[in-house]
Design a protein around this motif. Structure first.
Motif, PDB file in Angstrom:
ATOM      1  N   GLY A 152       0.786  -1.170   0.042  1.00 58.70           N
ATOM      2  CA  GLY A 152       0.009  -0.029   0.052  1.00 58.70           C
ATOM      3  C   GLY A 152       0.850   1.111  -0.023  1.00 58.70           C
ATOM      4  O   GLY A 152       2.191   1.185   0.002  1.00 58.70           O
ATOM      5  N   LEU A 153       0.366   2.495  -0.030  1.00 59.77           N
ATOM      6  CA  LEU A 153       1.024   3.568   0.063  1.00 59.77           C
ATOM      7  C   LEU A 153       1.292   4.452   1.485  1.00 59.77           C
ATOM      8  O   LEU A 153       0.069   4.236   2.061  1.00 59.77           O
ATOM      9  N   VAL A 154       2.624   4.261   1.921  1.00 58.03           N
ATOM     10  CA  VAL A 154       2.579   5.027   3.410  1.00 58.03           C
ATOM     11  C   VAL A 154       3.442   6.321   3.035  1.00 58.03           C
ATOM     12  O   VAL A 154       4.651   6.242   2.400  1.00 58.03           O
ATOM     13  N   VAL A 155       2.901   7.153   3.601  1.00 62.41           N
ATOM     14  CA  VAL A 155       3.469   8.656   3.365  1.00 62.41           C
ATOM     15  C   VAL A 155       3.675   9.316   4.724  1.00 62.41           C
ATOM     16  O   VAL A 155       2.872   9.410   5.891  1.00 62.41           O
ATOM     17  N   GLU A 156       4.799   9.780   5.017  1.00 61.65           N
ATOM     18  CA  GLU A 156       5.092  10.613   5.984  1.00 61.65           C
ATOM     19  C   GLU A 156       5.064  12.166   5.739  1.00 61.65           C
ATOM     20  O   GLU A 156       6.096  12.757   4.910  1.00 61.65           O
ATOM     21  N   SER A 157       4.231  12.683   6.161  1.00 60.43           N
ATOM     22  CA  SER A 157       4.099  14.195   5.853  1.00 60.43           C
ATOM     23  C   SER A 157       4.574  15.122   7.091  1.00 60.43           C
ATOM     24  O   SER A 157       4.440  14.787   8.405  1.00 60.43           O
ATOM     25  N   ASP A 158       5.569  15.962   6.801  1.00 61.89           N
ATOM     26  CA  ASP A 158       6.166  16.910   7.944  1.00 61.89           C
ATOM     27  C   ASP A 158       5.119  17.992   7.777  1.00 61.89           C
ATOM     28  O   ASP A 158       5.009  18.953   7.040  1.00 61.89           O
ATOM     29  N   LEU A 159       4.319  17.958   9.052  1.00 66.58           N
ATOM     30  CA  LEU A 159       3.150  19.078   9.074  1.00 66.58           C
ATOM     31  C   LEU A 159       3.527  20.285   9.985  1.00 66.58           C
ATOM     32  O   LEU A 159       2.897  20.784  10.606  1.00 66.58           O
ATOM     33  N   GLY A 160       4.755  20.327  10.188  1.00 68.70           N
ATOM     34  CA  GLY A 160       5.316  21.316  11.157  1.00 68.70           C
ATOM     35  C   GLY A 160       5.685  21.146  12.448  1.00 68.70           C
ATOM     36  O   GLY A 160       6.740  20.928  12.931  1.00 68.70           O
ATOM     37  N   ASP A 161       4.689  20.832  13.305  1.00 68.86           N
ATOM     38  CA  ASP A 161       4.489  20.591  14.659  1.00 68.86           C
ATOM     39  C   ASP A 161       4.871  19.019  14.666  1.00 68.86           C
ATOM     40  O   ASP A 161       5.557  18.547  15.778  1.00 68.86           O
ATOM     41  N   ALA A 162       4.511  18.148  13.839  1.00 67.36           N
ATOM     42  CA  ALA A 162       4.904  16.623  13.884  1.00 67.36           C
ATOM     43  C   ALA A 162       4.834  16.104  12.582  1.00 67.36           C
ATOM     44  O   ALA A 162       4.509  16.721  11.618  1.00 67.36           O
ATOM     45  N   ILE A 163       5.485  14.977  12.334  1.00 73.38           N
ATOM     46  CA  ILE A 163       5.497  14.133  11.193  1.00 73.38           C
ATOM     47  C   ILE A 163       4.305  13.160  11.383  1.00 73.38           C
ATOM     48  O   ILE A 163       4.156  12.171  12.035  1.00 73.38           O
ATOM     49  N   TYR A 164       3.529  13.313  10.428  1.00 74.25           N
ATOM     50  CA  TYR A 164       2.386  12.189  10.339  1.00 74.25           C
ATOM     51  C   TYR A 164       2.479  11.257   9.515  1.00 74.25           C
ATOM     52  O   TYR A 164       2.859  11.521   8.175  1.00 74.25           O
ATOM     53  N   LYS A 165       2.302  10.038  10.156  1.00 76.18           N
ATOM     54  CA  LYS A 165       2.386   8.929   9.191  1.00 76.18           C
ATOM     55  C   LYS A 165       1.439   8.315   8.728  1.00 76.18           C
ATOM     56  O   LYS A 165       0.371   7.909   9.373  1.00 76.18           O
ATOM     57  N   TYR A 166       1.051   8.228   7.425  1.00 72.11           N
ATOM     58  CA  TYR A 166      -0.426   8.048   6.886  1.00 72.11           C
ATOM     59  C   TYR A 166      -0.454   6.780   6.040  1.00 72.11           C
ATOM     60  O   TYR A 166       0.507   6.417   5.311  1.00 72.11           O
ATOM     61  N   LYS A 167      -1.459   5.902   6.035  1.00 72.36           N
ATOM     62  CA  LYS A 167      -1.600   5.122   5.378  1.00 72.36           C
ATOM     63  C   LYS A 167      -2.412   5.418   4.164  1.00 72.36           C
ATOM     64  O   LYS A 167      -3.865   5.563   4.524  1.00 72.36           O
ATOM     65  N   ALA A 168      -2.226   5.462   2.921  1.00 73.96           N
ATOM     66  CA  ALA A 168      -2.944   6.190   1.972  1.00 73.96           C
ATOM     67  C   ALA A 168      -3.580   5.423   0.807  1.00 73.96           C
ATOM     68  O   ALA A 168      -2.919   4.627   0.507  1.00 73.96           O
ATOM     69  N   PRO A 169      -4.915   5.580   0.671  1.00 72.60           N
ATOM     70  CA  PRO A 169      -5.478   4.872  -0.288  1.00 72.60           C
ATOM     71  C   PRO A 169      -4.905   5.157  -1.584  1.00 72.60           C
ATOM     72  O   PRO A 169      -4.379   6.214  -2.131  1.00 72.60           O
ATOM     73  N   LEU A 170      -5.032   4.266  -2.616  1.00 74.83           N
ATOM     74  CA  LEU A 170      -4.827   4.727  -4.095  1.00 74.83           C
ATOM     75  C   LEU A 170      -5.894   4.697  -4.939  1.00 74.83           C
ATOM     76  O   LEU A 170      -6.809   3.891  -4.877  1.00 74.83           O
ATOM     77  N   PRO A 171      -6.329   5.746  -5.823  1.00 79.44           N
ATOM     78  CA  PRO A 171      -5.276   6.786  -6.104  1.00 79.44           C
ATOM     79  C   PRO A 171      -5.213   7.921  -4.932  1.00 79.44           C
ATOM     80  O   PRO A 171      -6.287   8.137  -4.525  1.00 79.44           O
ATOM     81  N   SER A 172      -4.242   8.575  -4.733  1.00 71.81           N
ATOM     82  CA  SER A 172      -4.183   9.836  -3.984  1.00 71.81           C
ATOM     83  C   SER A 172      -3.313  10.805  -4.702  1.00 71.81           C
ATOM     84  O   SER A 172      -2.577  10.671  -5.537  1.00 71.81           O
ATOM     85  N   VAL A 173      -3.244  12.082  -3.845  1.00 71.93           N
ATOM     86  CA  VAL A 173      -2.413  13.110  -4.462  1.00 71.93           C
ATOM     87  C   VAL A 173      -1.376  13.438  -3.214  1.00 71.93           C
ATOM     88  O   VAL A 173      -1.912  13.431  -2.238  1.00 71.93           O
ATOM     89  N   VAL A 174      -0.081  13.347  -3.396  1.00 68.77           N
ATOM     90  CA  VAL A 174       0.772  13.515  -2.596  1.00 68.77           C
ATOM     91  C   VAL A 174       1.967  14.720  -2.932  1.00 68.77           C
ATOM     92  O   VAL A 174       2.202  14.546  -4.101  1.00 68.77           O
ATOM     93  N   SER A 175       2.204  15.871  -1.905  1.00 70.37           N
ATOM     94  CA  SER A 175       2.930  16.633  -2.556  1.00 70.37           C
ATOM     95  C   SER A 175       4.424  16.317  -1.740  1.00 70.37           C
ATOM     96  O   SER A 175       4.040  15.966  -0.328  1.00 70.37           O
ATOM     97  N   VAL A 176       5.396  16.709  -2.269  1.00 66.44           N
ATOM     98  CA  VAL A 176       6.650  16.262  -1.581  1.00 66.44           C
ATOM     99  C   VAL A 176       7.438  17.507  -1.515  1.00 66.44           C
ATOM    100  O   VAL A 176       7.485  18.438  -1.972  1.00 66.44           O
ATOM    101  N   SER A 177       8.213  17.365  -0.160  1.00 67.29           N
ATOM    102  CA  SER A 177       9.067  18.445   0.220  1.00 67.29           C
ATOM    103  C   SER A 177      10.630  18.186  -0.352  1.00 67.29           C
ATOM    104  O   SER A 177      10.999  17.350  -1.044  1.00 67.29           O
ATOM    105  N   LEU A 178      11.266  19.409  -0.065  1.00 66.29           N
ATOM    106  CA  LEU A 178      12.718  19.255  -0.648  1.00 66.29           C
ATOM    107  C   LEU A 178      13.608  18.204   0.015  1.00 66.29           C
ATOM    108  O   LEU A 178      14.500  17.799  -0.548  1.00 66.29           O
ATOM    109  N   GLU A 179      13.193  17.680   1.283  1.00 68.54           N
ATOM    110  CA  GLU A 179      14.023  16.871   2.008  1.00 68.54           C
ATOM    111  C   GLU A 179      13.882  15.489   1.445  1.00 68.54           C
ATOM    112  O   GLU A 179      14.544  14.417   1.863  1.00 68.54           O
TER     113      GLU A 179
END
Lengths: 257, 311, 421
Positions: A152-179
């Motif tokens: 499945g798709l697992v995304v770690e989003s840096d949302l400023g105060d914390a890093i949220y680890k999501y199990k994402a369904p497909l299809p999804s839209v993911v935006s990526v950071s420079l890191e």
């Protein structure tokens, strides 16, 4: 996995010059390059393709010069590039750009995942990937610092105060950071092979859309840098103490120490 | 005119309230997605609180939280919605604007209402310039169809408690296909945004251990330590950095030690009252943006600075 | 990094979109890997050239496809033009103005290409892929202790014995003596030795592998010199004592080596000049940065016309040097890539001599002026300027062809051989 990556050809802000009298940016003929975060998104897509197979298609929206980014897109290894241009698209706002991207994605039809840079590295609106998700009624995951596709798709989003680890369904839209990754630098032979490849070239009117924007930019100015520029030399150890003393005296006068 | 404010961040929420009053709102409402306690806190700052209980919704998931925010907006009639400009806020604003068919603008540092409607100042080109933007061609007409502006942290003073607003619970029915697996809290940047004195270490600082020297300088000046992006994002010497897309600081005194002064960093320190730089390269861009500069080896200059500050 | 100088837009020197993208990619690579490290490399290698050689950087450059650019893809090359090799060299020098890495790159573009021109399929297949990957060094070994400019006077002998050549003699002031020993595969040089009678007609060229597959050949005795600059690339000499090399490594025709190496020198000199204009560009930018920040007597140092006029003159020379370089590289492309029937390799003689004569001298003159503008600071090792002076200076002293030999080539071609004897 079939991935679509949204790629903008941005102004190269490091090289952007401003009129010294008016403070306005001199955009005519200013150097452009693939937006840094979009490049990370493309790299991420290519890595997933290398692991799992599938295709990587890209969508680029902008003024006619945007076509230049296709060479780099293909040099990095994408399978097919879609470009939509119009002379007036330099004035596009995030809503319009997102609409155009979505119309193009509808032409592509099949996809499992949409990636994009979290923000373009000239406008920094941080909105377009989210708007694309809303228009397509898909889940959205912002500012990913890591992604794994493994069952499945697992995304770690840096949302400023914390890093949220999501199990994402497909299809999804993911935006990526420079890191999220360090993008490959294509070799000359990759560039040469890419230059022979065709891409899907559309005019905005082919999609039945016009340049209609809700955000109207009235003025852009670089604020004047008015700093005192008092500089002392402290490379010579004998002069260092005097130099530092001078600065400290000024700081005391300014009442900051 | 009603202006609604929303931010998951308490401090930023208070700044938005101030921003809303600057816009001469006749009525300020707040959207809360959280606990009843959060709603009660918000009620002290605004005329009315519309809240969705986050225990019904779960942790932050953009698509689902947008549904909640949409229900909240529809439960009232704001002409403008001010959202705290964080990653969380920007995502919600962008998606909500699509749902409502209204424009959203981000990176806002100032706003005003004129006959033309909502005018904002926003960061342009990543903080190098400022753009004046008219938000929306149509002036306010539809019900519960606010123009949306994401306001950057630190540009408005936090409001004081002054109200006793009514609290209304809004229901939401969202089925989610997303699962939150884990939330790892990040250490926040030691109160950099509010510090009076900020000392930032840049690439000129060669080893992580050398940060203690920078900390000594900060202590001698009565300030806190930050780092530039490469030291955080690439070298992981600190959880966050000072600069564009990191933390913006506005201290009385900023000291950059071994900081070259890339535009992205300058964008985050521009509002400092006094900028001072220590760098071995006389051509480092930071000297152009500094009030006071010392050209020299930081490993010799900084100890000397500390010594002379203490005496 | 903010560019202080714009790269001149030009209707005469034009680059294709691929070449521009390539230049951008090389620059990106250099900004990431070379710019932050070149000074440390120069400092460390000065202390210990053999052990502090930038092997990792060389490997990375190989992976990025910065070597063997004009060589065929079937041999691991990039299948590019000579102009592309020139672009890459210029950019590497701009990032490393001590030119150590730029010289590594130029040698490992020019001489592998010469190897492909004159070597048989088998040895190309053996050597070139390793050079391309950054595992092997391939440069030029012509100079001997008694003379460099007098190629026809070479004394090293290569005596045919069955199916090997046996080498005896000494080479001096050769780049890469250390690299050949330290890189994982090894490598060697386009080496000229005497197989026949006296004079230029008795010389042959060889792909002289001192070390291959990690194994040193017997009878090859190297020494490393202490250079005054450009430390990131080793210079040394070696004595050959009955060194045996299989006959398949003969390049081109026996006893025609003089002509082959002259072609190779033409190719190498183009990229040498490219390295010096790259370093010169760095120097020009350092000058402009200095002018914009340095004040003396209450005014910018560049407000003194003695300074700004000199800068304008040197800038003009830099642009001129650039023209010489790219004109020569485009001509080389016409000769070798397009195989234009109206041209032959000798047509490169004067254009290349112009580039090699003009480029290094412009760069060194510029370096000297920049140091004067900087003043005392430039005299300290803390300032990087002197490194950009010493590296290119090696080409004014005479590497890859003495400056006066360039003048001889030009004079002889235009005035006529008989009239300058």
């Amino acid at each position: 996995m079939d991935i679509i990556v949204c790629i903008k050809q941005s102004y190269d802000v490091q090289q952007l010059k401003f009129d010294p009298k008016t403070g306005e940016p001199m955009l005519a003929g200013a150097p452009r390059k693939m937006s840094d975060m979009d490049r990370r998104a493309l790299e991420e897509a290519l890595k997933i393709k290398e692991n799992l197979g599938g295709t990587v298609k890209t969508v680029t929206v902008g003024p006619p010069e945007s076509r230049d980014v296709v060479k780099e897109i293909y040099a990095m290894g994408a399978d097919e590039a879609f470009v939509v241009t119009d002379l007036k698209l330099d004035k596009a706002d995030p809503d319009l750009t997102a609409k155009i991207i979505v119309e193009t994605i509808k032409k592509i039809r099949n996809f499992d995942l949409i990636l994009a840079g979290a923000a373009s590295t000239d406008d920094y609106s941080w909105q377009i990937p989210a708007k694309v998700a809303a228009l397509l009624d898909l889940p959205f995951f912002p500012n990913a610092v890591s992604m794994t596709v493994d069952g499945g798709l697992v995304v770690e989003s840096d949302l400023g105060d914390a890093i949220y680890k999501y199990k994402a369904p497909l299809p999804s839209v993911v935006s990526v950071s420079l890191e999220i990754n360090e993008p490959r630098i294509p070799t000359l032979s990759a560039i040469l092979k890419a230059s022979r490849k065709q891409f899907m070239d559309f005019y905005l009117q082919d999609l039945g859309l016009g340049v209609v924007t809700e955000l109207e930019v009235r003025k852009v100015v670089m604020p004047k840098v008015e700093r005192k520029n008092v500089v002392v030399e402290a490379t010579d150890p004998s002069k260092m103490e005097d130099g530092i003393k001078k600065i400290l005296d000024e700081l005391r006068k300014e009442n900051v120490i | 005119m009603e202006i609604m404010v929303y931010s998951e961040n308490e401090k930023l929420f208070k700044e938005l309230v101030t921003a809303a009053s600057h816009l001469n709102a006749s009525r300020i409402t707040s959207a809360v997605i959280g606990s009843k306690e959060d709603a009660e806190k918000a009620a002290k700052y605004t005329d009315k609180v519309l809240f969705v209980d986050s225990s019904e919704l779960g942790e932050y998931k953009p698509k689902e939280y947008v549904e909640a925010l949409c229900n909240i907006v529809k439960g009232s009639d704001p002409q403008v919605l001010l959202v705290g400009g964080t990653h969380k806020g920007n995502a919600l604003a962008a998606m909500l604007s699509v749902k409502l068919g209204e424009p959203s603008v981000t990176e806002v540092s100032d706003l005003k209402i004129t006959e033309e409607g909502l005018m904002v100042l926003r960061s342009a080109f990543g903080g190098v310039a400022v753009a004046e933007v008219r938000v929306g061609k149509k002036v306010f007409t539809k019900v519960a169809s606010p123009k949306i502006a994401c306001v950057k942290p630190g540009f408005f003073a936090p409001a004081e408690e002054s109200k006793n607003g009514e609290i209304e619970k809004i229901s939401v029915d969202v089925k989610s296909s997303t699962e939150v697996l884990e939330i790892k809290k990040k250490e926040t940047g030691a109160g950099l945004e509010d510090a009076d004195v900020v000392v930032v270490a840049g690439r000129g600082v060669k080893k992580k251990e050398d940060l203690s020297l920078i900390e000594d300088l900060a202590k001698a000046l009565g300030g806190v330590v930050g780092v530039t992006r490469p030291l955080s994002a690439d070298l992981h010497w600190a959880p966050t950095w000072v600069g564009m897309s990191g933390i913006a600081v506005k201290p009385k005194l900023y000291v950059g030690v071994g900081v070259s002064g890339q535009i992205q960093h300058i964008a985050g320190i521009r509002n400092s009252k006094v900028i001072m730089a220590v760098n071995t390269d006389p051509n480092a861009p930071i000297f152009e943006h500094a009030d006071y500069g010392i050209v020299g080896d930081l490993y010799q200059v900084v100890p000397k600075l500390i010594e002379m500050l203490k005496s | 990094m903010e560019r202080v100088l714009e790269y001149p837009k030009d209707p005469v020197i034009t680059f294709s979109k691929e070449e521009e993208l390539f230049r951008q990619m090389v620059r990106e690579f250099c900004e990431k890997h070379i710019e932050p490290n070149w000074i440390e490399v120069d400092k460390a290698a000065e202390k210990d050239p053999m052990n502090n050689m930038p092997v990792d950087l060389i490997k990375k450059m190989g992976q990025q496809g910065l070597f063997c650019i004009p060589c065929s893809e079937e041999y691991g090359g990039q299948g590019g033009t000579y102009t592309m090799a020139t672009i890459a060299t210029e950019e590497v020098a701009y990032a490393d103005p001590s030119v150590a890495l730029a010289v590594y790159a130029l040698l490992n573009n020019g001489w592998p290409f010469a190897l492909e021109l004159f070597g048989n399929e088998e040895i190309c297949q053996e050597i070139l892929p390793e050079v391309a990957k950054g595992n092997a060094f391939f440069g030029i070994a012509s100079t001997e202790p008694q003379g460099g400019s007098d190629v026809a006077g070479i004394r090293t002998t290569a005596t045919k014995k069955g199916d090997v050549y046996v080498f005896n003699g000494e080479k001096a002031y050769i780049s890469g003596v250390g690299e050949v020993q330290r890189l994982s595969w090894g490598g060697g040089w386009f080496l000229v030795a005497r197989t026949g009678g006296p004079g230029h007609q008795g010389l042959s060229a060889f792909a002289f592998l001192a070390r291959k597959n990690g194994e040193l050949g017997k009878g090859w005795n190297p020494t490393i010199y202490e250079d005054i600059g450009r430390h990131g690339l080793t210079t040394g000499g070696f004595i050959m004592n009955d060194f045996e090399l299989e006959a398949k490594y003969l390049l081109g025709e026996e006893n025609k080596g003089f002509y082959h190496v002259m072609e190779g020198f033409n190719l190498a000199r183009i990229v040498v000049a490219a390295a010096t204009i790259g370093a010169a560009r760095w120097l020009l930018e350092k000058a402009v940065e200095w002018f914009r920040s340095r004040k003396l007597f209450g005014r910018n140092i560049s407000s003194f016309q003695g300074v700004s006029f000199k800068f304008a003159e040197l800038y003009a020379r830099w642009e001129a040097a650039r023209y010489f370089v790219y004109r020569a590289s485009r001509l080389a492309d016409k000769v070798y890539m397009e195989k234009d029937p109206s041209l032959n390799p000798k047509d490169l003689n004067v254009p290349v001599a112009l580039a090699k004569n003009y480029g290094p001298e412009t760069c060194v003159d510029l370096a000297e002026e920049v140091m004067k503008w900087y003043g005392a600071y430039a005299f300290t090792k803390e300032a990087p300027i002197f490194r950009a002076w010493l590296g290119p200076f090696s080409y004014v002293i005479g590497a890859e062809g003495a400056q006066n030999i360039m003048r001889v080539i030009i004079a002889r071609d235009l005035i006529g051989k008989e009239f300058i004897r």
